[in-house]
Scaffold this motif. Sequence first.
Motif, mmCIF file in Angstrom:
data_model
loop_
_atom_site.group_PDB
_atom_site.id
_atom_site.type_symbol
_atom_site.label_atom_id
_atom_site.label_comp_id
_atom_site.label_asym_id
_atom_site.label_seq_id
_atom_site.Cartn_x
_atom_site.Cartn_y
_atom_site.Cartn_z
ATOM 1 N N LEU A 177 -51.612 -19.930 -57.655
ATOM 2 C CA LEU A 177 -50.545 -19.691 -56.999
ATOM 3 C C LEU A 177 -50.206 -17.929 -56.907
ATOM 4 N N CYS A 178 -50.131 -17.994 -58.529
ATOM 5 C CA CYS A 178 -50.177 -16.224 -57.719
ATOM 6 C C CYS A 178 -50.925 -15.097 -58.823
ATOM 7 N N GLN A 179 -51.262 -14.192 -58.010
ATOM 8 C CA GLN A 179 -52.625 -13.321 -58.803
ATOM 9 C C GLN A 179 -52.269 -13.250 -60.225
ATOM 10 N N PRO A 224 -35.627 -23.462 -60.614
ATOM 11 C CA PRO A 224 -35.075 -24.587 -59.986
ATOM 12 C C PRO A 224 -35.184 -24.796 -58.657
ATOM 13 N N GLY A 225 -36.213 -25.413 -58.310
ATOM 14 C CA GLY A 225 -36.679 -25.850 -57.079
ATOM 15 C C GLY A 225 -37.656 -24.589 -56.253
ATOM 16 N N SER A 226 -37.796 -23.881 -57.091
ATOM 17 C CA SER A 226 -38.618 -23.437 -56.631
ATOM 18 C C SER A 226 -39.343 -22.759 -57.470
ATOM 19 N N PHE A 227 -40.465 -21.761 -57.377
ATOM 20 C CA PHE A 227 -41.273 -20.168 -58.256
ATOM 21 C C PHE A 227 -40.936 -19.529 -58.101
ATOM 22 N N SER A 228 -41.687 -18.003 -58.671
ATOM 23 C CA SER A 228 -41.559 -16.676 -58.246
ATOM 24 C C SER A 228 -42.499 -16.485 -58.986
ATOM 25 N N CYS A 229 -43.085 -15.206 -58.554
ATOM 26 C CA CYS A 229 -44.536 -13.844 -59.299
ATOM 27 C C CYS A 229 -44.434 -13.060 -59.413
ATOM 28 N N ARG A 277 -46.795 -13.098 -53.493
ATOM 29 C CA ARG A 277 -48.182 -13.471 -53.949
ATOM 30 C C ARG A 277 -48.922 -12.590 -54.997
ATOM 31 N N SER A 278 -49.395 -12.360 -54.193
ATOM 32 C CA SER A 278 -50.335 -11.181 -54.292
ATOM 33 C C SER A 278 -49.818 -9.509 -55.517
ATOM 34 N N CYS A 279 -50.946 -8.686 -55.955
ATOM 35 C CA CYS A 279 -49.809 -7.186 -56.724
ATOM 36 C C CYS A 279 -50.385 -6.203 -56.305
ATOM 37 N N GLU A 280 -49.772 -4.631 -56.015
ATOM 38 C CA GLU A 280 -49.842 -3.989 -55.554
ATOM 39 C C GLU A 280 -50.082 -3.396 -56.359
ATOM 40 N N ASP A 281 -50.741 -2.118 -56.145
ATOM 41 C CA ASP A 281 -49.999 -0.510 -57.755
ATOM 42 C C ASP A 281 -49.286 -0.198 -57.141
ATOM 43 N N TYR A 323 -46.543 -3.900 -58.349
ATOM 44 C CA TYR A 323 -44.853 -4.638 -57.410
ATOM 45 C C TYR A 323 -45.632 -5.861 -56.725
ATOM 46 N N VAL A 324 -45.189 -7.094 -56.263
ATOM 47 C CA VAL A 324 -45.552 -8.069 -55.852
ATOM 48 C C VAL A 324 -45.131 -7.615 -54.343
ATOM 49 N N TYR A 325 -46.194 -8.325 -53.307
ATOM 50 C CA TYR A 325 -46.257 -8.361 -52.534
ATOM 51 C C TYR A 325 -45.823 -8.312 -51.510
ATOM 52 N N GLU A 326 -45.551 -7.979 -49.668
ATOM 53 C CA GLU A 326 -45.023 -9.357 -49.605
ATOM 54 C C GLU A 326 -45.508 -10.558 -49.189
ATOM 55 N N ASP A 327 -46.155 -11.393 -49.353
ATOM 56 C CA ASP A 327 -46.641 -12.324 -49.261
ATOM 57 C C ASP A 327 -45.884 -12.793 -50.843
#
Length: 383
Positions: free
Chosen positions: A259-261, A268-273, A286-290, A280-284
């Motif tokens: 689900l996350c890179q 509660p009610g969701s998730f975070s990557c 889920r993925s990570c960018e240097d 840093y977390v990219y615009e999607d």
Amino acid sequence: MLAALVFALLCIQSGHGQTCSEGFTYDRRARQCIDVDECRSLQDACRGDMLCVNQNGGYLCIPRGMYNQPYRPEPPAPPELPVYPDTSVGFADTFRPPPPGPVEPSYPRVRSTAPCVLGYAVAEDGTCNDIDECELNSHQCNPTQLCINTAGGYTCSCTEGYWLVAGQCQDIDECRYGYCQQLCANVAGSYSCSCNPGFILNTDSRTCQDVDECEDDPCTHGCFNTYGSFMCNCDEGFELAADGTSCIDLDECGFSEFLCQHRCVNTPGSFSCICPPGYYVYEDGRSCEDVNECDTGNNTCTTAQVCFNFQGGYTCLDPLQCELPYIELSDNVCVQLRTRPARTGRLPSCTDTWTCPRAAVCLQTSSRCRRPRVTPGPSTSSR
């Protein structure tokens, strides 16, 4: 229960005699139709413990305890006739005119054996009044029945909720006839209606109305009313618990490890990557960018140092210092100078071929530059 007595008088004048209706016979001496006493003329007119009571034109069979023989009142006295003086003989005298004689009717008369018919009694004024057998307790209704007085008699009936079966009042099972819309309970003489869960009984005590359970807020999140019940729903990221009313959080991170890179954190009610340091977390989401710390300026390099970025971090480089036999050609570039061989004819030492003079190679065995030998080819002659 009392038979209505109809006096039908037929007077048919013929050459040989008179004819009377059924239940009467013609009396030649009295020249009228008189009632026939069937109780005397018929053998066993009433059977069992029944009493035969003669009526004008017929007879009745009734229980012996029901008959009250009416009495015949004394006929009223004739009114006093006026007295008139007799002046025909010259002196006053009184005389009483003879009473008028009976006038024979032109039709046969019915001779009555009683002033009132069965079920009536002679009142003080000489009229026939109805006997209330129910009030006098002279009726024959059984304890399960209800006595209702009628004109000239009474009737045995049952109270509401009962009906007469074989002389006994039995309870009516109203539930068999669909008196209630949903639930019905039969009780003695009546019935009781009730409703299924989710309904309330209307004011008619028979039909049911749906209850809107959502008005009492039974659900943790959302409520949807249905016919006779309700349904609870949950917001996104939650699922309905086993009790059907509360909501529990969904662990989205447990659904998939992709689900996350880098790392998934349930909320509660969701998730975070989240990403490791230097990313840093990219615009999607889920993925990570240097993170380029050298471009953003988020580094600790001095002005004399050079910031060098790499995946997940950076480093600070000191100024380049070229050592002999290298010299600085440009920023951060060092080159080695080529040296000419001495005139002695011997080639210099070497470490690699490129450090040797032109057309020389570096021998690894002696680390000396050496020119390759040229072998002349075969000569050719011309004819």
